[in-house]
Motif scaffolding. Structure first.
Motif, PDB file in Angstrom:
ATOM      1  N   GLU A   1     -33.115 -60.927 -47.579  1.00 16.03           N
ATOM      2  CA  GLU A   1     -32.860 -59.483 -47.569  1.00 16.03           C
ATOM      3  C   GLU A   1     -33.690 -58.735 -48.607  1.00 16.03           C
ATOM      4  O   GLU A   1     -33.669 -57.508 -48.650  1.00 16.03           O
ATOM      5  CB  GLU A   1     -31.374 -59.223 -47.831  1.00 16.03           C
ATOM      6  CG  GLU A   1     -30.897 -59.655 -49.212  1.00 16.03           C
ATOM      7  CD  GLU A   1     -29.423 -59.363 -49.446  1.00 16.03           C
ATOM      8  OE1 GLU A   1     -28.761 -58.902 -48.515  1.00 16.03           O
ATOM      9  OE2 GLU A   1     -28.957 -59.601 -50.571  1.00 16.03           O
TER      10      GLU A   1
ATOM     11  N   ARG B   1     -32.815 -54.939 -47.855  1.00 13.84           N
ATOM     12  CA  ARG B   1     -32.473 -54.416 -46.543  1.00 13.84           C
ATOM     13  C   ARG B   1     -31.070 -53.806 -46.578  1.00 13.84           C
ATOM     14  O   ARG B   1     -30.233 -54.194 -47.378  1.00 13.84           O
ATOM     15  CB  ARG B   1     -32.493 -55.531 -45.498  1.00 13.84           C
ATOM     16  CG  ARG B   1     -33.881 -56.050 -45.128  1.00 13.84           C
ATOM     17  CD  ARG B   1     -33.762 -56.941 -43.916  1.00 13.84           C
ATOM     18  NE  ARG B   1     -34.994 -57.584 -43.511  1.00 13.84           N
ATOM     19  CZ  ARG B   1     -35.914 -57.027 -42.727  1.00 13.84           C
ATOM     20  NH1 ARG B   1     -35.746 -55.788 -42.301  1.00 13.84           N
ATOM     21  NH2 ARG B   1     -36.997 -57.704 -42.363  1.00 13.84           N
ATOM     22  N   ALA B   2     -30.820 -52.881 -45.656  1.00 11.10           N
ATOM     23  CA  ALA B   2     -29.478 -52.330 -45.488  1.00 11.10           C
ATOM     24  C   ALA B   2     -28.556 -53.377 -44.884  1.00 11.10           C
ATOM     25  O   ALA B   2     -29.004 -54.308 -44.204  1.00 11.10           O
ATOM     26  CB  ALA B   2     -29.522 -51.097 -44.591  1.00 11.10           C
TER      27      ALA B   2
ATOM     28  N   TYR C   1     -31.219 -45.932 -45.077  1.00 12.90           N
ATOM     29  CA  TYR C   1     -30.443 -47.173 -44.998  1.00 12.90           C
ATOM     30  C   TYR C   1     -31.239 -48.279 -45.673  1.00 12.90           C
ATOM     31  O   TYR C   1     -32.101 -48.926 -45.069  1.00 12.90           O
ATOM     32  CB  TYR C   1     -30.116 -47.511 -43.540  1.00 12.90           C
ATOM     33  CG  TYR C   1     -29.066 -46.614 -42.953  1.00 12.90           C
ATOM     34  CD1 TYR C   1     -27.719 -46.978 -42.955  1.00 12.90           C
ATOM     35  CD2 TYR C   1     -29.407 -45.375 -42.419  1.00 12.90           C
ATOM     36  CE1 TYR C   1     -26.741 -46.136 -42.437  1.00 12.90           C
ATOM     37  CE2 TYR C   1     -28.433 -44.534 -41.901  1.00 12.90           C
ATOM     38  CZ  TYR C   1     -27.108 -44.924 -41.911  1.00 12.90           C
ATOM     39  OH  TYR C   1     -26.144 -44.089 -41.397  1.00 12.90           O
ATOM     40  N   ALA C   2     -30.953 -48.470 -46.958  1.00 13.01           N
ATOM     41  CA  ALA C   2     -31.588 -49.494 -47.779  1.00 13.01           C
ATOM     42  C   ALA C   2     -30.716 -49.661 -49.019  1.00 13.01           C
ATOM     43  O   ALA C   2     -29.757 -48.902 -49.226  1.00 13.01           O
ATOM     44  CB  ALA C   2     -33.011 -49.091 -48.166  1.00 13.01           C
TER      45      ALA C   2
ATOM     46  N   SER D   1     -35.813 -50.195 -44.905  1.00 14.96           N
ATOM     47  CA  SER D   1     -36.578 -50.687 -46.058  1.00 14.96           C
ATOM     48  C   SER D   1     -38.055 -50.843 -45.718  1.00 14.96           C
ATOM     49  O   SER D   1     -38.920 -50.671 -46.588  1.00 14.96           O
ATOM     50  CB  SER D   1     -35.998 -52.008 -46.557  1.00 14.96           C
ATOM     51  OG  SER D   1     -36.073 -53.026 -45.563  1.00 14.96           O
TER      52      SER D   1
ATOM     53  N   GLY E   1     -26.528 -47.540 -47.830  1.00 18.90           N
ATOM     54  CA  GLY E   1     -27.081 -48.874 -47.637  1.00 18.90           C
ATOM     55  C   GLY E   1     -26.066 -49.966 -47.382  1.00 18.90           C
ATOM     56  O   GLY E   1     -26.389 -51.009 -46.807  1.00 18.90           O
TER      57      GLY E   1
ATOM     58  N   ASP F   1     -31.704 -50.541 -40.707  1.00 25.01           N
ATOM     59  CA  ASP F   1     -32.445 -50.807 -41.939  1.00 25.01           C
ATOM     60  C   ASP F   1     -33.781 -50.059 -41.960  1.00 25.01           C
ATOM     61  O   ASP F   1     -34.567 -50.140 -41.019  1.00 25.01           O
ATOM     62  CB  ASP F   1     -32.690 -52.313 -42.068  1.00 25.01           C
ATOM     63  CG  ASP F   1     -33.593 -52.652 -43.237  1.00 25.01           C
ATOM     64  OD1 ASP F   1     -33.300 -52.183 -44.357  1.00 25.01           O
ATOM     65  OD2 ASP F   1     -34.588 -53.370 -43.023  1.00 25.01           O
TER      66      ASP F   1
ATOM     67  N   ARG G   1     -28.446 -54.041 -40.225  1.00 26.02           N
ATOM     68  CA  ARG G   1     -29.840 -54.388 -39.934  1.00 26.02           C
ATOM     69  C   ARG G   1     -30.431 -53.511 -38.832  1.00 26.02           C
ATOM     70  O   ARG G   1     -31.646 -53.276 -38.790  1.00 26.02           O
ATOM     71  CB  ARG G   1     -29.951 -55.864 -39.535  1.00 26.02           C
ATOM     72  CG  ARG G   1     -29.772 -56.844 -40.696  1.00 26.02           C
ATOM     73  CD  ARG G   1     -30.912 -56.721 -41.700  1.00 26.02           C
ATOM     74  NE  ARG G   1     -30.832 -57.728 -42.736  1.00 26.02           N
ATOM     75  CZ  ARG G   1     -31.449 -58.909 -42.689  1.00 26.02           C
ATOM     76  NH1 ARG G   1     -32.148 -59.245 -41.627  1.00 26.02           N
ATOM     77  NH2 ARG G   1     -31.349 -59.751 -43.693  1.00 26.02           N
TER      78      ARG G   1
END
Length: 351
Positions: free
Chosen positions: A339, A137-138, A121-122, A146, A165, A144, A141
Motif C-alpha cells: 500500500e 493507497r486509500a 482518497y489517499a 495516490s 483516505g 484510490d 482501492r
C-alpha cells in the motif's frame, strides 16, 4: 485550535473533507482555485457550490485566481505533448504545480496557516525509521487516487491531511447526507476537468491543434487507412480507427513528424519495459541499486511486478516480470510496496 486550509472544488469529496474537519474542531478556511479561462462549467459551478458550503458551515471562503498558472502548466503542457505525439497525464502535474504547492504557499503567506487538506482518497503516515512521510493507497482501492499524487514532495506530505483516505466512497455520501450538505447527491465529476468543460478531449485539443489528414500504416509502412489528426489518437487505442481488418488493430506509435499513426496487432503492442523520467521518490530515499516493486502504468490498471533500476538524470529503467500492453509515453509509471507508494515519474518515448 488547529487551523487548516481545505481545497474546495465544489464536489462532495472536498465538501465532506471540510465538514468533517470542521466537525472535529478544526478552524477551517475554504480555498477554491479558479482554474479555467472562459466559461468552464465545472469551475463556475464548483465555485458557487464551494461558496454555498462555506456559508453553510460558517467558515471563510477564498477564491484564488490560478488561471494563468493552469494555462501554463496544464493547457500548454497538454497541447505541447499531444503535438509531439505523446499522451500527457495532466492530473499529477496539476496536483503539484497548480494545486498543492500553490495552495500551501497561499495558506502560509496569506493566511498564516501551515496545514492543508483535500478530498483526495489517499493516506499519509510518518515513518520514524526513515524520517520520511509516506504516501499510502486509500482504504477504498476502487477510489484510490495516490497514483495522481506521486509527484508530491516531503514538504507537502508533512503538511497535508486526507480526511477521506480511511473510508469508502459510500461513507462519504452518507456523511454528506448526515451533515445536510447540498452536495450530498451531486454527480461524480469526470476524471479530467478539461473534458468536462469541453465535452471531449478531442474538442479541447482541436481548439489548439489544427487537424491534418494523414496515413494510418502498419510497421512495414503499408497504408491501411486515413486519420484526421495524430493528436486524436493514443497508444493502445483500438476503437475509432475506421479500418476493416482480419484481426483487431491497436495504435502502436504516433509519428507527428511524418503525420502517421502506426498500428498493429495486440502482440506488437506488448513491451518488456520502459524508461521513466522526472522521477520523484516519495516514501523512500532514492536508491542506488535496483528494487523490486509493483508498478502501475495507468490509473485504471493494476500494479504488476517489475524491477525498478535507477539510472542517470533522475530516471529509472523498469523491467516488467511479464511484458505489458500499451505502455504509453507521457503517462505516469508509479511503483508501490504493497500500500506504500515508493515513487513515480513520466514514461519516456522509446528511441
Amino acid at each position: 485550535m488547529n487551523k487548516v486550509v481545505v481545497g474546495l472544488s465544489g464536489g462532495v469529496d472536498s465538501s465532506v473533507a471540510a465538514a468533517a474537519l470542521h466537525h472535529q474542531g478544526y478552524d477551517v478556511v475554504g480555498v477554491t482555485l479558479w482554474l479555467m479561462k472562459g466559461k468552464g462549467q465545472c469551475c463556475s459551478e464548483g465555485m458557487v457550490d464551494a461558496a454555498k458550503l462555506c456559508d453553510f458551515l460558517g467558515i471563510p471562503h477564498h477564491i484564488v485566481d490560478s488561471r494563468d498558472r493552469f494555462q501554463e502548466n496544464i493547457v500548454d503542457y497538454l497541447v505541447s505533448g499531444y503535438s509531439d505525439g505523446i499522451t500527457p497525464l495532466p492530473c499529477s502535474q496539476c496536483n503539484k504545480a497548480v494545486k498543492f504547492t500553490p495552495m500551501l504557499n497561499y495558506a502560509r503567506e496569506q493566511l498564516g496557516i501551515d496545514t492543508i487538506a483535500t478530498g483526495h482518497y489517499a493516506r499519509t503516515r510518518y515513518d520514524e525509521q526513515t524520517g520520511r512521510y509516506q504516501l499510502l493507497r486509500a482504504v477504498d482501492r476502487s477510489k484510490d487516487q495516490s497514483y495522481f499524487l506521486y509527484d508530491l514532495e516531503q514538504d507537502i506530505l508533512s503538511q497535508v491531511i486526507f480526511p477521506l483516505g480511511e473510508q469508502p466512497k459510500t461513507e462519504t455520501r452518507r456523511i454528506a447526507a448526515e451533515f445536510g450538505l447540498h452536495t450530498a447527491d451531486k454527480p461524480e465529476s469526470q476524471d479530467l476537468c478539461l473534458v468536462e468543460a469541453n465535452g471531449s478531449m478531442r474538442a479541447f485539443l482541436d481548439q489548439y491543434i489544427t487537424p491534418q489528414t494523414g496515413d494510418i500504416v502498419d510497421r512495414s509502412g503499408t497504408v491501411l487507412g486515413q486519420h484526421e489528426g495524430v493528436h486524436h489518437y493514443t497508444i493502445g487505442q483500438r476503437k475509432g480507427l475506421g479500418i476493416a481488418h482480419s484481426e483487431p488493430l491497436y495504435v502502436l506509435e504516433l509519428d507527428p513528424g511524418r503525420n502517421r499513426v502506426v498500428v498493429g496487432d495486440r502482440s506488437e503492442a506488448q513491451d518488456p519495459g520502459c524508461t521513466v523520467q522526472r522521477v520523484n521518490w516519495v516514501s523512500i530515499a532514492a536508491p542506488t541499486t535496483p528494487i523490486h516493486a509493483e508498478v502501475q502504468i495507468r490509473y485504471r490498471s493494476s500494479a504488476v511486478p517489475a524491477t525498478v533500476i535507477p539510472i542517470e538524470d533522475s530516471r529509472v529503467r523498469i523491467v516488467f516480470d511479464d511484458p505489458q500492453f500499451s505502455i504509453t509515453p507521457g503517462q505516469a509509471a508509479v511503483w508501490y510496496d504493497g500500500e506504500v507508494l515508493l515513487g513515480g515519474g513520466i514514461i519516456e518515448r522509446q528511441p
